[in-house]
Scaffold this motif. Sequence first.
Motif, mmCIF file in Angstrom:
data_model
loop_
_atom_site.group_PDB
_atom_site.id
_atom_site.type_symbol
_atom_site.label_atom_id
_atom_site.label_comp_id
_atom_site.label_asym_id
_atom_site.label_seq_id
_atom_site.Cartn_x
_atom_site.Cartn_y
_atom_site.Cartn_z
ATOM 1 N N GLY A 299 -11.114 -33.849 -0.083
ATOM 2 C CA GLY A 299 -11.013 -35.272 0.218
ATOM 3 C C GLY A 299 -9.993 -35.982 -0.659
ATOM 4 N N TRP A 300 -8.828 -35.355 -0.806
ATOM 5 C CA TRP A 300 -7.755 -35.910 -1.641
ATOM 6 C C TRP A 300 -8.205 -36.076 -3.098
ATOM 7 N N GLY A 301 -9.125 -35.235 -3.539
ATOM 8 C CA GLY A 301 -9.604 -35.305 -4.918
ATOM 9 C C GLY A 301 -10.613 -36.413 -5.132
ATOM 10 N N ALA A 302 -11.261 -36.856 -4.059
ATOM 11 C CA ALA A 302 -12.226 -37.952 -4.175
ATOM 12 C C ALA A 302 -13.670 -37.511 -3.953
ATOM 13 N N LYS A 303 -13.888 -36.289 -3.456
ATOM 14 C CA LYS A 303 -15.263 -35.831 -3.238
ATOM 15 C C LYS A 303 -15.943 -35.547 -4.571
ATOM 16 N N ALA A 304 -17.233 -35.767 -4.604
ATOM 17 C CA ALA A 304 -18.012 -35.519 -5.823
ATOM 18 C C ALA A 304 -17.819 -34.078 -6.295
ATOM 19 N N ASP A 305 -17.610 -33.924 -7.568
ATOM 20 C CA ASP A 305 -17.407 -32.632 -8.220
ATOM 21 C C ASP A 305 -16.117 -31.932 -7.785
ATOM 22 N N GLN A 306 -15.225 -32.663 -7.113
ATOM 23 C CA GLN A 306 -13.928 -32.110 -6.710
ATOM 24 C C GLN A 306 -12.813 -33.103 -7.030
ATOM 25 N N GLU A 307 -13.012 -33.875 -8.086
ATOM 26 C CA GLU A 307 -12.081 -34.944 -8.434
ATOM 27 C C GLU A 307 -10.807 -34.449 -9.102
ATOM 28 N N THR A 308 -10.797 -33.211 -9.556
ATOM 29 C CA THR A 308 -9.602 -32.632 -10.165
ATOM 30 C C THR A 308 -9.063 -31.561 -9.230
ATOM 31 N N VAL A 309 -7.778 -31.647 -8.930
ATOM 32 C CA VAL A 309 -7.137 -30.695 -8.033
ATOM 33 C C VAL A 309 -6.128 -29.898 -8.847
ATOM 34 N N LEU A 310 -6.320 -28.596 -8.900
ATOM 35 C CA LEU A 310 -5.436 -27.730 -9.664
ATOM 36 C C LEU A 310 -4.632 -26.827 -8.736
ATOM 37 N N ALA A 311 -3.367 -26.692 -9.036
ATOM 38 C CA ALA A 311 -2.516 -25.719 -8.352
ATOM 39 C C ALA A 311 -2.458 -24.504 -9.267
ATOM 40 N N VAL A 312 -2.920 -23.384 -8.758
ATOM 41 C CA VAL A 312 -2.935 -22.158 -9.553
ATOM 42 C C VAL A 312 -1.883 -21.219 -8.978
ATOM 43 N N GLU A 313 -0.881 -20.919 -9.789
ATOM 44 C CA GLU A 313 0.155 -19.980 -9.374
ATOM 45 C C GLU A 313 -0.298 -18.588 -9.782
ATOM 46 N N ILE A 314 -0.281 -17.675 -8.807
ATOM 47 C CA ILE A 314 -0.685 -16.303 -9.130
ATOM 48 C C ILE A 314 0.423 -15.328 -8.776
ATOM 49 N N ASP A 315 0.350 -14.186 -9.394
ATOM 50 C CA ASP A 315 1.287 -13.100 -9.199
ATOM 51 C C ASP A 315 1.210 -12.589 -7.753
ATOM 52 N N ARG A 316 2.360 -12.389 -7.140
ATOM 53 C CA ARG A 316 2.398 -11.921 -5.752
ATOM 54 C C ARG A 316 1.719 -10.555 -5.601
ATOM 55 N N GLY A 317 1.912 -9.681 -6.550
ATOM 56 C CA GLY A 317 1.275 -8.366 -6.487
ATOM 57 C C GLY A 317 -0.243 -8.478 -6.458
ATOM 58 N N GLY A 318 -0.777 -9.395 -7.232
ATOM 59 C CA GLY A 318 -2.217 -9.619 -7.236
ATOM 60 C C GLY A 318 -2.717 -10.174 -5.919
ATOM 61 N N PHE A 319 -1.986 -11.144 -5.373
ATOM 62 C CA PHE A 319 -2.369 -11.733 -4.088
ATOM 63 C C PHE A 319 -2.360 -10.655 -3.001
ATOM 64 N N ASP A 320 -1.311 -9.832 -2.981
ATOM 65 C CA ASP A 320 -1.238 -8.754 -1.992
ATOM 66 C C ASP A 320 -2.362 -7.737 -2.203
ATOM 67 N N TRP A 321 -2.687 -7.441 -3.461
ATOM 68 C CA TRP A 321 -3.793 -6.519 -3.738
ATOM 69 C C TRP A 321 -5.079 -7.068 -3.121
ATOM 70 N N ALA A 322 -5.321 -8.361 -3.324
ATOM 71 C CA ALA A 322 -6.541 -8.976 -2.775
ATOM 72 C C ALA A 322 -6.548 -8.890 -1.253
ATOM 73 N N LEU A 323 -5.414 -9.138 -0.611
ATOM 74 C CA LEU A 323 -5.355 -9.044 0.855
ATOM 75 C C LEU A 323 -5.595 -7.615 1.336
ATOM 76 N N ARG A 324 -5.036 -6.642 0.618
ATOM 77 C CA ARG A 324 -5.222 -5.237 1.014
ATOM 78 C C ARG A 324 -6.662 -4.768 0.799
ATOM 79 N N ASN A 325 -7.388 -5.435 -0.083
ATOM 80 C CA ASN A 325 -8.760 -5.049 -0.410
ATOM 81 C C ASN A 325 -9.764 -6.066 0.099
ATOM 82 N N ALA A 326 -9.433 -6.686 1.231
ATOM 83 C CA ALA A 326 -10.274 -7.749 1.776
ATOM 84 C C ALA A 326 -10.902 -7.342 3.099
ATOM 85 N N CYS A 327 -11.914 -8.093 3.444
ATOM 86 C CA CYS A 327 -12.615 -7.971 4.717
ATOM 87 C C CYS A 327 -12.729 -9.372 5.295
ATOM 88 N N LEU A 328 -12.757 -9.482 6.607
ATOM 89 C CA LEU A 328 -12.992 -10.793 7.206
ATOM 90 C C LEU A 328 -14.335 -11.339 6.744
#
Length: 165
Positions: free
Chosen positions: A28-57
């Motif tokens: 809610g644009w950082g206005a919902k209760a307990d979600q007032e802080t919005v963080l952008a987390v940059e992660i390593d591409r290799g890690g993101f791809d690892w998670a996708l390869r080891n994922a299930c729907l």
Amino acid sequence: MRTGTRKDYEHRLTWIKPSFLWMMYRCGWGAKADQETVLAVEIDRGGFDWALRNACLSHHDPDEHPDRGAWQRQLKGTPARVQWDPERDLRLQALPYRSLQLGLAGEASRRYADEWTVAITDVTPLAHEIHARVRAGDIAAAAALLPEERPYPAPEGTPGLGRVS
């Protein structure tokens, strides 16, 4: 405050939402209760791809699993979940295409915290500024402030990719 057992935390998911506007819809644009802080987390591409390869729907899909039992077995054995939700526009209305949500548990969430995270930026002021421009009806100015997002070439075998690409 509720405290959880170790077992609770082993089954909780940390969700990565690569789409800025989908995240704004969720928090809610950082206005919902307990979600007032919005963080952008940059992660390593290799890690993101690892998670996708080891994922299930995150849900049973008969096009990907022969039966519900096969999906449940795969779900129990994977440290990541893929979910495809409608992408959002600046007014947070659903668009006709989907955006990836990636849930991490167990080994994946440990790797995310300990190995993959490259940078963390507080984007709460940006979320508030964009939202203020949307509320004022200045959609062009709001759009100009959006973080750049590019299509991500997901690795072959990413769950559900065939249905959304």
